[in-house]
Write an enzyme that holds these catalytic residues in place. Structure first.
Site, PDB file in Angstrom:
ATOM      1  N   TYR A  23      -4.224   3.990   8.312  1.00  0.00           N
ATOM      2  CA  TYR A  23      -5.566   3.407   8.445  1.00  0.00           C
ATOM      3  C   TYR A  23      -6.218   3.836   9.757  1.00  0.00           C
ATOM      4  O   TYR A  23      -6.066   4.972  10.169  1.00  0.00           O
ATOM      5  CB  TYR A  23      -5.507   1.877   8.289  1.00  0.00           C
ATOM      6  CG  TYR A  23      -4.853   1.493   6.992  1.00  0.00           C
ATOM      7  CD1 TYR A  23      -5.400   1.896   5.776  1.00  0.00           C
ATOM      8  CD2 TYR A  23      -3.679   0.771   6.959  1.00  0.00           C
ATOM      9  CE1 TYR A  23      -4.802   1.576   4.570  1.00  0.00           C
ATOM     10  CE2 TYR A  23      -3.065   0.437   5.749  1.00  0.00           C
ATOM     11  CZ  TYR A  23      -3.639   0.850   4.571  1.00  0.00           C
ATOM     12  OH  TYR A  23      -3.036   0.531   3.386  1.00  0.00           O
TER      13      TYR A  23
ATOM     14  N   LYS B  35       0.231   3.332  -2.934  1.00  0.00           N
ATOM     15  CA  LYS B  35      -0.938   4.219  -3.053  1.00  0.00           C
ATOM     16  C   LYS B  35      -0.532   5.701  -3.082  1.00  0.00           C
ATOM     17  O   LYS B  35      -1.225   6.529  -3.664  1.00  0.00           O
ATOM     18  CB  LYS B  35      -1.911   3.968  -1.891  1.00  0.00           C
ATOM     19  CG  LYS B  35      -2.575   2.591  -1.953  1.00  0.00           C
ATOM     20  CD  LYS B  35      -3.327   2.275  -0.653  1.00  0.00           C
ATOM     21  CE  LYS B  35      -4.015   0.913  -0.710  1.00  0.00           C
ATOM     22  NZ  LYS B  35      -4.572   0.496   0.586  1.00  0.00           N
TER      23      LYS B  35
ATOM     24  N   SER C  49       0.794  -1.236   0.000  1.00  0.00           N
ATOM     25  CA  SER C  49       0.000   0.000   0.000  1.00  0.00           C
ATOM     26  C   SER C  49       0.823   1.281   0.000  1.00  0.00           C
ATOM     27  O   SER C  49       0.254   2.360  -0.172  1.00  0.00           O
ATOM     28  CB  SER C  49      -0.944   0.019   1.200  1.00  0.00           C
ATOM     29  OG  SER C  49      -2.033  -0.810   0.925  1.00  0.00           O
TER      30      SER C  49
ATOM     31  N   VAL D  44       1.199  -3.752   3.806  1.00  0.00           N
ATOM     32  CA  VAL D  44       1.159  -5.052   4.485  1.00  0.00           C
ATOM     33  C   VAL D  44       2.414  -5.900   4.230  1.00  0.00           C
ATOM     34  O   VAL D  44       2.554  -6.969   4.816  1.00  0.00           O
ATOM     35  CB  VAL D  44      -0.126  -5.873   4.153  1.00  0.00           C
ATOM     36  CG1 VAL D  44      -1.343  -5.257   4.781  1.00  0.00           C
ATOM     37  CG2 VAL D  44      -0.296  -6.074   2.661  1.00  0.00           C
TER      38      VAL D  44
ATOM     39  N   TYR E 110      -3.751  -2.364 -10.143  1.00  0.00           N
ATOM     40  CA  TYR E 110      -3.585  -2.201  -8.692  1.00  0.00           C
ATOM     41  C   TYR E 110      -2.622  -3.263  -8.113  1.00  0.00           C
ATOM     42  O   TYR E 110      -1.708  -2.938  -7.351  1.00  0.00           O
ATOM     43  CB  TYR E 110      -4.960  -2.273  -8.018  1.00  0.00           C
ATOM     44  CG  TYR E 110      -4.905  -2.261  -6.514  1.00  0.00           C
ATOM     45  CD1 TYR E 110      -4.525  -1.123  -5.816  1.00  0.00           C
ATOM     46  CD2 TYR E 110      -5.215  -3.407  -5.777  1.00  0.00           C
ATOM     47  CE1 TYR E 110      -4.461  -1.107  -4.420  1.00  0.00           C
ATOM     48  CE2 TYR E 110      -5.158  -3.404  -4.390  1.00  0.00           C
ATOM     49  CZ  TYR E 110      -4.777  -2.257  -3.727  1.00  0.00           C
ATOM     50  OH  TYR E 110      -4.694  -2.254  -2.355  1.00  0.00           O
TER      51      TYR E 110
HETATM   52  N1  GLN Z   1      -2.295  -5.312  -1.932  1.00  0.00           N
HETATM   53  C1  GLN Z   1      -2.811  -5.187  -0.597  1.00  0.00           C
HETATM   54  C2  GLN Z   1      -4.307  -5.334  -0.604  1.00  0.00           C
HETATM   55  O1  GLN Z   1      -4.914  -4.866  -1.508  1.00  0.00           O
HETATM   56  C3  GLN Z   1      -2.415  -3.857  -0.051  1.00  0.00           C
HETATM   57  C4  GLN Z   1      -2.941  -3.608   1.339  1.00  0.00           C
HETATM   58  C5  GLN Z   1      -1.987  -2.908   2.249  1.00  0.00           C
HETATM   59  O2  GLN Z   1      -0.782  -2.884   2.033  1.00  0.00           O
HETATM   60  N2  GLN Z   1      -2.514  -2.377   3.333  1.00  0.00           N
HETATM   61  O3  GLN Z   1      -4.907  -5.923   0.242  1.00  0.00           O
END
Ligand code: GLN
Length: 310
Positions: free
Chosen positions: A245, A71, A68, A263, A193
């Site tokens: 988050y 993002k 993420s 993650v 994505y």
């Molecule tokens: N690719 C992961 C997902 O879509 C990214 C989530 C994350 O890093 N928080 O669940």
């Protein structure tokens, strides 16, 4: 602020030593099976500054799945491409929900709360998919340009693993499409994505690639504008309120830096007008944020007085 980077090197090493045994306090993500194969004991930290200094310790030059953290870059690309139209389709409020929650999205008629939860990042992926003829390539080349490193790559093993276990993200994307908030075909949006999430980068590469956000949108190495000062401000604001988050409030309360987790165990924190901190340690807390990574950013921010709220 940190003046002497050689002292910082020693400090980073000491910090890692104090955190070393804490990897058992979190759990390595396993809902994407490829991520579960990474050693829980990996640990790295890197600080880069806008005046060109770098200090790192541990596995700070080992590539890991940025997940993420991607993002942040997708958001910058979408802002550059479609400007304020983006904010008709995605909001800028904290969600107070887990990163992959679907509940709020139906209540709020397919408009994601912000661009750094999964729903928002899928919306951004749709913008990129529909506005670039080869969005995945454009994304990878953006990362290479920002990090000044052509060696950055997409980890196809992680990509395939995400694709095979991406039902929750598919559900988010289809729900938004049912509200007419996704233009492209869903498989294309998901493919973009998962590709950006599967990019592998080290703490050092990530810290280098984000210096523009600490420098009002300007890459300090080339002096090129990556985004406008207003958009750099906006990205930092979103990272402050939503980047960690539903732990973002606590993170702002106790640490006080714009930050983003993934993650894969990475955490990046922007120190405006100074530089970037990037940490990596795979075991995550219940919010999906790296336990040790968060501790490391907290210690550095505290000891060096980095909070933006001081
Ligand atoms: N690719 C992961 C997902 O879509 C990214 C989530 C994350 O890093 N928080 O669940």
């Amino acid at each position: 602020m940190i003046k002497d980077i050689s002292n910082l090197q020693t400090k980073l090493q000491t910090l890692l030593t104090t955190q070393k045994s804490l990897y058992t306090q979190g759990r390595v993500a396993d809902y994407i099976p490829a991520l579960a194969e990474v050693s829980a004991e990996k640990m790295g930290v890197c600080v880069t500054t806008i005046d060109g200094k770098t200090a790192g310790a541990g596995d700070y030059q080992v590539p890991f799945s940025i997940q993420s953290i991607s993002k942040v870059f997708g958001l910058v690309m979408a802002m550059n491409r479609i400007g304020d139209d983006l904010w008709q389709r995605v909001n800028m409020e904290p969600s107070g929900q887990p990163f992959n929650s679907i509940i709020q999205l139906e209540w709020e008629k397919g408009i994601p709360r912000n661009p750094v939860i999964n729903a928002g990042a899928l919306l951004v992926a749709d913008v990129l998919t529909s506005h670039f003829s080869a969005s995945k390539l454009a994304f990878l080349s953006f990362m290479r340009t920002l990090a000044h490193d052509e060696a950055i790559y997409i980890d196809n093993y992680v990509y395939q693993s995400e694709l095979a276990h991406g039902n929750r993200n598919a559900a988010l994307a289809y729900l938004m499409k049912s509200f007419d908030n996704i233009e492209s075909e869903i498989p294309d949006v998901l493919s973009h994505y998962f590709t950006q999430c599967s990019i592998a980068m080290s703490c050092e590469q990530l810290a280098n690639s984000l210096l523009f956000l600490a420098n009002k949108g300007i890459d300090p190495v080339t002096n090129q504008a990556i985004c406008t000062p207003r958009d750099a401000h906006r990205v930092n604001a979103i990272l402050s309120t939503s980047g960690m988050y539903d732990q973002s409030g606590q993170f702002a309360f106790s640490i006080g830096l714009p930050a983003k987790s993934g993650v894969g165990g990475g955490v990046i924190a922007i120190v405006p007008n100074y530089g970037v901190i990037c940490t990596w340690s795979p075991p995550l807390n219940s919010f999906g944020n790296s336990v040790i990574g968060t501790n490391l950013v907290a210690s550095l921010a505290e000891e060096l007085g980095l909070s933006i709220y001081h």
